[in-house]
Write an enzyme that holds these catalytic residues in place. Structure first.
Site, PDB file in Angstrom:
ATOM      1  N   GLY A 127       0.816  -1.205   0.000  1.00 43.95           N
ATOM      2  CA  GLY A 127       0.000   0.000   0.000  1.00 43.95           C
ATOM      3  C   GLY A 127       0.854   1.261   0.000  1.00 43.95           C
ATOM      4  CB  CYS A 128       0.076   4.731  -0.962  1.00 39.82           C
ATOM      5  SG  CYS A 128      -1.571   4.934  -0.238  1.00 39.82           S
ATOM      6  CE1 TYR A 129      -1.308   8.128   4.709  1.00 45.42           C
ATOM      7  CE2 TYR A 129      -3.213   6.691   4.439  1.00 45.42           C
ATOM      8  CZ  TYR A 129      -2.681   7.959   4.607  1.00 45.42           C
ATOM      9  OH  TYR A 129      -3.513   9.040   4.687  1.00 45.42           O
TER      10      TYR A 129
ATOM     11  CB  THR B 130       5.296   6.543   2.802  1.00 49.20           C
ATOM     12  OG1 THR B 130       4.486   6.596   1.643  1.00 49.20           O
ATOM     13  CG2 THR B 130       6.028   7.864   2.970  1.00 49.20           C
TER      14      THR B 130
END
Length: 335
Positions: free
Chosen positions: A148-150, A153
């Site tokens: 996922g994106c979160y 990061t």
């Protein structure tokens, strides 16, 4: 030339996958599927006019297997686990952009997603598709769980410090912000223009589904069990993730040492840029880069990281995984 099918072709991630693959010299998109749309791809995603003008269809697994070699599964969670076993049985390789195969424990999946996993034997055996950590394991796999994106990061920012035993593993606080596209293309009350414009809000406090994913991967790269406090926020911008992360060093740590730890860990990784300045989401917009820096303030470590949630946080890393699975140069179509 590798033939590609994209399942769930109406969303933002599917759009970005198609945009990237259009310039890939060794990939050809042959199928874009949808249960709700049957017109040209370019009528749903008008920015693809002249690039993908063939019709969306709703093919069977057998029909997909006749036309494609690799599937990008852009379905939501639960729908992916219903489709993927049949795709794999038909001999297709799959990059899954949902969360269905990211977690290792079926009971953890059920707790956080509210569904019993119908393909539990693949949990814990499916490679997590973060190339900076699992590059060698991704190569040649038939199924990759795209992160996922979160999570991308946060994990990229923290991995050098937890793997090196530099921070207390239960001291981590992740304060993260996302653009509205992270919520997907389907209309929702909270992402309507009049609701989120000129506003800034937290959501999923203590309950966001990315928290166990972050903890699982960081614990895997560390010799200790990692726990995080993760709070996501919605920012009224189209795209981007900005994470400000706080942790307590185990021993005295200087800013120079923190940045050097990042540089050493990511040496040779083409899409992680360790920078000395404070990064901005515009620095990485529409790219597959993650920019990271670190500061030490009053003895506490602060890590600041940004990426484009639709590219490095979804479609870009999916193409990166596709390249590794198919033994192409990892950067193909991404630089």
């Amino acid at each position: 030339m590798v033939r590609v099918a994209i399942i769930g072709g109406t969303g933002y991630t599917a759009l970005e996958v198609m945009r990237l693959l259009h310039r890939h010299p060794q990939a050809e998109v042959k199928v874009v599927s949808s249960r709700s749309e049957s017109g040209p791809v370019s009528s749903v995603h008008t920015s693809l006019s002249g690039m993908f003008d063939f019709n969306m269809t709703n093919p069977s697994v057998t029909e997909i297997a006749e036309l494609a070699d690799v599937v990008f599964c852009c379905l939501p969670h639960k729908a992916s686990m219903d489709a993927i076993p049949s795709l794999l049985s038909a001999g297709l390789k799959v990059v899954d952009l949902s969360a269905d195969y990211r977690l290792s424990d079926p009971s953890v999946y059920e707790k956080w997603y509210g569904h019993v996993h119908t393909d539990p034997t693949r949990l814990g055996n499916t490679v997590y598709g973060l190339p900076e950590l699992y590059r060698d394991r991704i190569k040649g796999q038939d199924l990759i769980a795209n992160p996922g994106c979160y999570t991308s990061t946060s994990i990229l920012a923290l991995a050098p410090f937890v793997s090196g035993g530099l921070i207390e593993p239960s001291s981590i606080i992740i304060d993260a912000k996302s653009g509205v596209s992270g919520a997907g293309r389907a209309p929702k009350l909270g992402t309507l223009y009049a609701e989120c414009n000129e506003s800034f809000s937290a959501y999923g406090v203590g309950t966001h589904r990315h928290m166990p994913e972050i903890e699982q991967i960081l614990s895997d790269v560390s010799s200790e069990n990692v726990e995080v406090l993760f709070t996501p926020h919605l920012v009224p911008m189209d795209r981007g993730i900005f994470a400000t992360i706080y942790a307590t060093p185990k021993a005295e740590l200087t800013e120079k040492q923190a940045i050097e730890s990042l540089r050493e860990f990511y040496s040779g990784n083409p899409f992680v840029r360790v920078v000395s300045h404070l990064p901005k989401t515009k620095d990485v917009a529409y790219t597959n880069y993650c920019d990271i820096t670190a500061r030490v303030v009053k003895g506490r470590l602060m890590i600041l990281a940004v990426l484009d949630n639709m590219i490095k946080g979804a479609a870009g890393v999916a193409v990166q995984n596709f390249n590794l699975m198919c033994d192409f140069d990892e950067t193909t179509a991404l630089l």
